[in-house]
Design a protein around this motif. Structure first.
Motif, PDB file in Angstrom:
ATOM      1  N   SER A   1       0.846  -1.190   0.000  1.00  0.00           N
ATOM      2  CA  SER A   1       0.000   0.000   0.000  1.00  0.00           C
ATOM      3  C   SER A   1       0.884   1.244   0.000  1.00  0.00           C
ATOM      4  N   VAL A   2       0.716   2.054  -1.054  1.00  0.00           N
ATOM      5  CA  VAL A   2       1.551   3.236  -1.213  1.00  0.00           C
ATOM      6  C   VAL A   2       0.658   4.449  -1.417  1.00  0.00           C
ATOM      7  N   ILE A   3       1.005   5.526  -0.758  1.00  0.00           N
ATOM      8  CA  ILE A   3       0.310   6.798  -0.923  1.00  0.00           C
ATOM      9  C   ILE A   3       1.301   7.788  -1.513  1.00  0.00           C
ATOM     10  N   VAL A   4       0.891   8.449  -2.614  1.00  0.00           N
ATOM     11  CA  VAL A   4       1.741   9.435  -3.274  1.00  0.00           C
ATOM     12  C   VAL A   4       1.130  10.813  -3.076  1.00  0.00           C
ATOM     13  N   THR A   5       1.929  11.728  -2.529  1.00  0.00           N
ATOM     14  CA  THR A   5       1.463  13.091  -2.270  1.00  0.00           C
ATOM     15  C   THR A   5       2.545  14.092  -2.683  1.00  0.00           C
ATOM     16  N   PRO A   6       2.139  15.342  -2.890  1.00  0.00           N
ATOM     17  CA  PRO A   6       3.161  16.380  -3.110  1.00  0.00           C
ATOM     18  C   PRO A   6       4.043  16.519  -1.871  1.00  0.00           C
TER      19      PRO A   6
ATOM     20  N   SER B   1       5.037   4.249   2.168  1.00  0.00           N
ATOM     21  CA  SER B   1       4.389   3.026   2.590  1.00  0.00           C
ATOM     22  C   SER B   1       4.577   2.936   4.095  1.00  0.00           C
ATOM     23  N   ALA B   2       3.497   2.826   4.821  1.00  0.00           N
ATOM     24  CA  ALA B   2       3.540   2.795   6.283  1.00  0.00           C
ATOM     25  C   ALA B   2       4.324   3.990   6.837  1.00  0.00           C
ATOM     26  N   GLY B   3       4.173   5.150   6.184  1.00  0.00           N
ATOM     27  CA  GLY B   3       4.808   6.373   6.653  1.00  0.00           C
ATOM     28  C   GLY B   3       6.271   6.536   6.283  1.00  0.00           C
ATOM     29  N   VAL B   4       6.832   5.571   5.549  1.00  0.00           N
ATOM     30  CA  VAL B   4       8.247   5.606   5.171  1.00  0.00           C
ATOM     31  C   VAL B   4       8.358   5.937   3.682  1.00  0.00           C
ATOM     32  N   VAL B   5       9.287   6.835   3.331  1.00  0.00           N
ATOM     33  CA  VAL B   5       9.507   7.205   1.934  1.00  0.00           C
ATOM     34  C   VAL B   5      10.029   5.992   1.167  1.00  0.00           C
ATOM     35  N   VAL B   6       9.309   5.642   0.073  1.00  0.00           N
ATOM     36  CA  VAL B   6       9.722   4.514  -0.774  1.00  0.00           C
ATOM     37  C   VAL B   6       9.939   4.942  -2.225  1.00  0.00           C
ATOM     38  N   GLY B   7       9.648   6.219  -2.514  1.00  0.00           N
ATOM     39  CA  GLY B   7       9.864   6.695  -3.873  1.00  0.00           C
ATOM     40  C   GLY B   7       9.673   8.193  -3.957  1.00  0.00           C
ATOM     41  N   THR B   8      10.289   8.786  -4.970  1.00  0.00           N
ATOM     42  CA  THR B   8      10.142  10.217  -5.190  1.00  0.00           C
ATOM     43  C   THR B   8      10.483  10.550  -6.633  1.00  0.00           C
ATOM     44  N   GLY B   9      10.007  11.692  -7.080  1.00  0.00           N
ATOM     45  CA  GLY B   9      10.325  12.205  -8.404  1.00  0.00           C
ATOM     46  C   GLY B   9       9.913  13.665  -8.461  1.00  0.00           C
TER      47      GLY B   9
END
Length: 149
Positions: free
Chosen positions: A2-7, A56-64
């Motif tokens: 489960s991943v959440i992507v936000t600014p 994911s679970a509050g931990v950064v797993v990706g960025t761009g």
């Protein structure tokens, strides 16, 4: 996964910087700040850009980051995905959201570059509609033309 992507939220800047440094260290074996002034000054350097952060679970797993070059052209920079989050659609989700944002802003071309020896990155961008324009100084350069929003 489960991943959440936000600014990017200003409170996440230190975690994003550490995430990018860890990714560069993985790829290059070490991180040298002198070659990465944009990371060192991340928040001010990319103040007029859109940076997306996947957690994911509050931990950064990706960025761009989508960085404007002109009214009609932008560049994608600092795309990175955590090792254990690769091949789960995280980078693709970030990339599609950045491209959607570019289209909504009237951007007609998005460019990017990646290290030529990173076959997985080249395959990823090609899969997502980017065309190679040239190679220079060990980097492969790409472009993707966008349609109207």
């Amino acid at each position: 996964m489960s991943v959440i992507v936000t600014p990017l939220n200003p409170r996440d800047v230190p975690a994003v910087k550490q995430f990018l440094i860890a990714g560069l260290s993985e790829r290059w074996g070490a991180y040298e700040s002198r070659y990465n002034p944009d990371i060192e000054l991340f928040q001010s350097y990319y103040a007029d850009s859109l940076t997306l952060v996947a957690k994911s679970a509050g931990v950064v797993v990706g960025t761009g980051t989508l960085h404007p070059i002109s009214a009609r052209r932008a560049e994608i920079v600092r795309m990175s995905t955590a090792i254990d989050s690769r091949r789960h659609g995280v980078a693709g989700q970030i990339l599609m959201l950045l491209l959607d944002h570019a289209r909504a802003r009237g951007v007609q071309e998005v460019v990017l570059e990646t290290t030529s020896s990173w076959a997985s990155a080249i395959a990823f961008y090609t899969k997502h509609g980017f065309a190679k324009t040239h190679e220079q100084d060990g980097d492969t350069h790409f472009i993707r033309r966008l349609g109207a929003a």
